[in-house]
Design a protein around this motif. Structure first.
Motif, PDB file in Angstrom:
ATOM      1  N   ALA A 319       0.660  -1.148   0.047  1.00  7.23           N
ATOM      2  CA  ALA A 319       0.102   0.072  -0.114  1.00  7.23           C
ATOM      3  C   ALA A 319       0.923   1.213   0.070  1.00  7.23           C
ATOM      4  CB  ALA A 319      -0.956  -0.113   1.153  1.00  7.23           C
ATOM      5  N   LYS A 323       0.791   4.276  -3.054  1.00  8.06           N
ATOM      6  CA  LYS A 323       0.760   5.497  -2.480  1.00  8.06           C
ATOM      7  C   LYS A 323       1.797   6.340  -3.027  1.00  8.06           C
ATOM      8  CE  LYS A 323      -0.298   8.679   1.392  1.00  8.06           C
ATOM      9  NZ  LYS A 323      -0.414   8.540   2.962  1.00  8.06           N
ATOM     10  N   GLN A 379      -5.806   2.121  -9.861  1.00  9.15           N
ATOM     11  CA  GLN A 379      -6.023   2.404  -8.490  1.00  9.15           C
ATOM     12  C   GLN A 379      -7.017   3.117  -8.145  1.00  9.15           C
ATOM     13  OE1 GLN A 379      -3.516   0.894  -6.436  1.00  9.15           O
ATOM     14  NE2 GLN A 379      -3.285  -0.045  -8.216  1.00  9.15           N
ATOM     15  N   ILE A 380      -7.482   4.165  -8.866  1.00 13.40           N
ATOM     16  CA  ILE A 380      -8.520   4.969  -8.528  1.00 13.40           C
ATOM     17  C   ILE A 380      -9.944   4.218  -8.900  1.00 13.40           C
ATOM     18  CG2 ILE A 380      -9.988   7.058  -9.485  1.00 13.40           C
ATOM     19  CD1 ILE A 380      -7.389   8.397  -9.681  1.00 13.40           C
ATOM     20  N   SER A 382     -10.331   0.853  -9.128  1.00 10.02           N
ATOM     21  CA  SER A 382     -10.538  -0.134  -8.045  1.00 10.02           C
ATOM     22  C   SER A 382     -11.218  -0.056  -7.030  1.00 10.02           C
ATOM     23  CB  SER A 382      -9.038  -0.721  -8.040  1.00 10.02           C
ATOM     24  OG  SER A 382      -8.337  -0.031  -6.984  1.00 10.02           O
ATOM     25  N   ARG A 383     -11.295   1.296  -6.641  1.00  8.25           N
ATOM     26  CA  ARG A 383     -12.166   1.490  -5.231  1.00  8.25           C
ATOM     27  C   ARG A 383     -13.673   1.580  -5.439  1.00  8.25           C
ATOM     28  NH1 ARG A 383      -7.934   5.450  -4.706  1.00  8.25           N
ATOM     29  NH2 ARG A 383      -9.212   7.028  -5.107  1.00  8.25           N
ATOM     30  N   TYR A 384     -13.980   1.357  -6.748  1.00  6.14           N
ATOM     31  CA  TYR A 384     -15.430   1.508  -6.931  1.00  6.14           C
ATOM     32  C   TYR A 384     -15.885   0.036  -7.607  1.00  6.14           C
ATOM     33  CZ  TYR A 384     -14.482   6.369  -6.357  1.00  6.14           C
ATOM     34  OH  TYR A 384     -13.977   7.648  -5.937  1.00  6.14           O
ATOM     35  N   ASP A 385     -17.429   0.074  -7.213  1.00  8.34           N
ATOM     36  CA  ASP A 385     -17.893  -0.861  -7.582  1.00  8.34           C
ATOM     37  C   ASP A 385     -18.594  -0.667  -9.228  1.00  8.34           C
ATOM     38  OD1 ASP A 385     -19.588  -3.176  -8.469  1.00  8.34           O
ATOM     39  OD2 ASP A 385     -21.154  -2.879  -7.079  1.00  8.34           O
ATOM     40  N   ALA A 395     -16.513   6.672  -9.997  1.00  7.52           N
ATOM     41  CA  ALA A 395     -15.235   6.511 -10.549  1.00  7.52           C
ATOM     42  C   ALA A 395     -14.871   7.323 -11.509  1.00  7.52           C
ATOM     43  CB  ALA A 395     -15.171   4.928 -11.122  1.00  7.52           C
ATOM     44  N   GLU A 398     -13.966  10.985 -10.172  1.00 11.80           N
ATOM     45  CA  GLU A 398     -12.663  11.121  -9.795  1.00 11.80           C
ATOM     46  C   GLU A 398     -11.505  10.945 -10.844  1.00 11.80           C
ATOM     47  OE1 GLU A 398      -9.831   8.988  -6.264  1.00 11.80           O
ATOM     48  OE2 GLU A 398     -11.813   8.254  -6.137  1.00 11.80           O
ATOM     49  N   GLN A 458     -21.200   6.953  -2.646  1.00 14.72           N
ATOM     50  CA  GLN A 458     -21.195   5.567  -3.337  1.00 14.72           C
ATOM     51  C   GLN A 458     -21.772   4.552  -2.837  1.00 14.72           C
ATOM     52  OE1 GLN A 458     -16.585   4.113  -2.507  1.00 14.72           O
ATOM     53  NE2 GLN A 458     -16.028   6.271  -2.292  1.00 14.72           N
TER      54      GLN A 458
END
Length: 660
Positions: A319, A323, A379-380, A382-385, A395, A398, A458
């Motif tokens: 991680a 970052k 990476q951005i 991947s945080r969303y469904d 997504a 962002e 979200q």
């Protein structure tokens, strides 16, 4: 006191040190024609080289910022030295002994501050190297050997050892004529209860050199469990050491970086060693800080921003490494070079990779793998469904401003197309236009970057009851208009839409406020509950509202006139059909997006499930649908345009409602 330096000696220094040799220590020079050389000016930011050096004249001049002069003037400005300090440094390199007008040969206490601090570091570096051979340093030699570094490797990088006692180095440097003030100012010593003590004790030492090759600081790795300090301890900020302005290994890598227009950025000292020993001699690392703007300036001067230049980041796969990569991407547009990221298998760093799989694996790792922008966007994303419209929209909200920061319009368009593919949004032009719009806003705001759009929640209303938000409601939208009519019918004339309405999910209402009202109806027992007791039914719907905003929307819909004079089962049926058809269409697009994301290499079972749903869904909506051209299922799908015509032809088209 020593006086001014003898004029003949100053002239001898100028003649003995070629200006192009000195300047080449700080930036890459290329032929400018007529015997001159050119490079990116180190004194101001520029995109094309306006800095020129004339070796035959011993002069430099920048046509951008108008800085110019001889070798001494260049070193004075770039290293912030006095005239005497500069001549003394250059004389030391040329092996010239200076004479002073008032006699003497440059007593040490008369030398400039920077010169003295550098000399203290040079002496300390040699002291540490010598100590690595001591019995006490066995733990340090073992540390190096376990990581694949032999004595020759340690000598090449100047690795040493700081004794565990309190003041071994301090006493040694005092014996060399350095004062306590100089030792404290240099960061080599620190104040103790009874005077200066060593800053570094019982650690493995890496000398940190500036681009000119002078030792300006140290990185120290702890070796013993009883050492309560940090794993790595660096020199503090001093007059000669600014951690944001130095790159470990740049003195060894600069010539190869300039020659190949390649630079490899790794995270640690041992990673630099591993890369260089594996033949990747363009590797450099930051010194305990994030890769930033000043580091970019150093690399740009070496790469000279030519079109084929590449910078490869090899951050760890954990991680923290991810970052760090995203921070690096924030500065990506300051490069003219192409930027990539390479992550070793199983998240190993280059040092671990060399130990596990050898030199060839390290060399293969740093071959350009994934463009940094692609890694950052993934990476951005991947945080969303991405299986839900709300997830894809969030997504996009962002990721789009990130793409909009790309200055080259052609590259920006290409990346926007790739972003659409990552998100599974089939309407590529929508994404491209969104990015272009944000880029225009950024230009209108004076290049400060696009304003961050308000993110969509979200969590959808199907999953919980937060207050409604999202796009403004507009009755110009056919979907919003129909959903509003259906909700008014469910609240005012539940007998006309029940029981069909109660089978509709919350996600069939695209406007968040309408989805919230649909949830309230569901919690009140459904529209069917309103047939027998209309007043009690509305009260229960209002009680189910999570806040005043939703409560006001329920009241508004319960009293607003329905848009047709004759309100009957036919009109209600049309609203039910239209909402359901649009929901089926949205689900078809979602499934098509899933299929596009799966691609040719997707799991066969997942692909089969998606195929089956694509065949089932159109029957729910009453029309066939075409698979996307990118489908890996190789089905004989009809022409998409033909299918759209067929869909239009097969769906019921209600008459426009009568308005009151």
């Amino acid at each position: 006191m020593a006086g001014r330096i003898n004029d003949e000696d100053v002239k001898a220094v100028r003649d003995a040190v070629p200006i192009d040799a000195v300047v080449s220590d700080y930036l890459q020079l290329r032929s400018a024609g007529g015997g001159n050389l050119k490079g990116l000016c180190p004194f101001h930011d520029e995109k094309s080289p306006s800095f020129q050096v004339s070796p035959s004249k011993g002069l430099f001049h920048c046509f951008g910022c108008q800085e110019g002069g001889d070798t001494i003037a260049f070193v004075m400005k770039i290293d912030h030295l006095t005239f005497s300090e500069t001549v003394e440094r250059l004389a030391a390199k040329a092996g010239i002994t200076l004479r002073y007008e008032e006699g003497g040969y440059n007593p040490s206490h008369q030398r400039g501050e920077r010169i003295r601090l550098v000399e203290a570091h040079q002496a300390a570096a040699q002291f540490y190297v010598d100590q690595l051979e001591s019995p006490e340093a066995e733990i340090g030699r073992k540390f190096l050997a376990e990581r694949g570094f032999d004595q020759a490797a340690a000598a090449h990088f100047g690795v040493g050892y700081s004794p565990a006692g309190w003041d071994h180095l301090t006493r040694y440097l005092r014996g060399k004529g350095f004062t306590d003030k100089e030792l404290t100012l240099s960061g080599l010593s620190q104040e103790g209860r009874r005077g200066p003590i060593d800053r570094f004790r019982g650690r493995l030492m890496w000398p940190i050199r500036d681009i000119g090759g002078e030792v300006v600081g140290f990185g120290a790795r702890k070796l013993r469990d009883d050492d309560n300090g940090p794993k790595y301890l660096n020199t503090p900020e001093t007059p000669i050491y600014k951690k944001g302005q130095v790159l470990y290994g740049v003195d060894l890598a600069k010539k190869e970086i300039a020659k190949t227009s390649r630079a490899v950025v790794v995270e640690g000292y041992t990673d630099v060693m591993a890369c260089h020993l594996a033949g990747v001699t363009t590797a450099i690392a930051t010194c305990g800080t994030a890769f930033g703007g000043d580091h970019i300036k150093i690399l740009r001067r070496l790469l000279m921003d030519n079109g084929s230049a590449r910078v490869i980041f090899t951050f760890d796969g954990d991680a923290a490494g991810q970052k760090a990569a995203l921070r690096a991407f924030e500065d990506d547009q300051k490069f003219a070079a192409e930027t990539y990221i390479a992550i070793a298998p199983e998240g190993m760093d280059p040092c671990e990779l060399r130990l596990a799989k050898g030199d060839d694996a390290v060399a293969d790792l740093v071959q350009p793998r994934t463009p940094l922008f692609e890694f950052a966007l993934r990476q951005i994303v991947s945080r969303y469904d991405l299986e839900t419209p709300a997830g894809r929209a969030a997504a996009l909200d962002e990721a789009a401003p990130v793409v909009a920061r790309i200055k080259n319009s052609g590259a920006q368009h290409e990346v926007a197309v790739q972003l659409a593919g990552m998100l599974g949004i089939l309407d590529t032009q929508f994404v491209v236009k969104r990015v272009a719009q944000l880029a225009r806003w950024a230009r209108d705001r004076g290049g400060r970057g696009p304003a961050q759009p308000q993110g969509r929640p979200q969590q959808t209303y199907a999953q919980g009851p937060p207050p409604p938000s999202g796009p403004a409601l507009t009755l110009r939208s056919p979907a919003h208009r129909t959903e509003r009519e259906l909700l008014k019918l469910a609240l005012q004339r539940p007998e006309l839409v029940s029981p069909a309405f109660d089978a509709y999910g919350v996600d069939e209402f695209t406007a968040p406020p309408y989805a919230a009202v649909r949830r309230c109806v569901e919690e009140a027992g459904g529209a069917e509950a309103g047939i027998a007791e209309p007043q009690a039914y509305l009260a229960r719907v209002l009680d189910a509202a999570p806040d005043d905003t939703v409560r006001r929307m329920v009241t508004e819909l319960a009293v607003e006139a329905i848009l047709r004079k004759t309100v009957d089962e036919v009109y209600a049926g049309v609203q039910l059909v239209q909402v359901r058809l649009r929901a089926v269409d949205r689900r078809i697009r979602d499934v098509q997006g899933s299929l596009a994301r799966l691609g040719a290499g997707g799991d066969p079972q997942q692909l089969a499930a998606v195929q089956n749903e694509l065949w089932v869904l159109p029957r729910a909506g009453g029309a066939p649908i075409a698979l996307p051209p990118s489908s890996a299922l190789h089905l004989d799908a009809p022409d998409p345009a033909h299918q759209r015509r067929k869909v239009t032809a097969t769906r019921a088209r209600p008459d426009p409602p009568d308005r009151p």
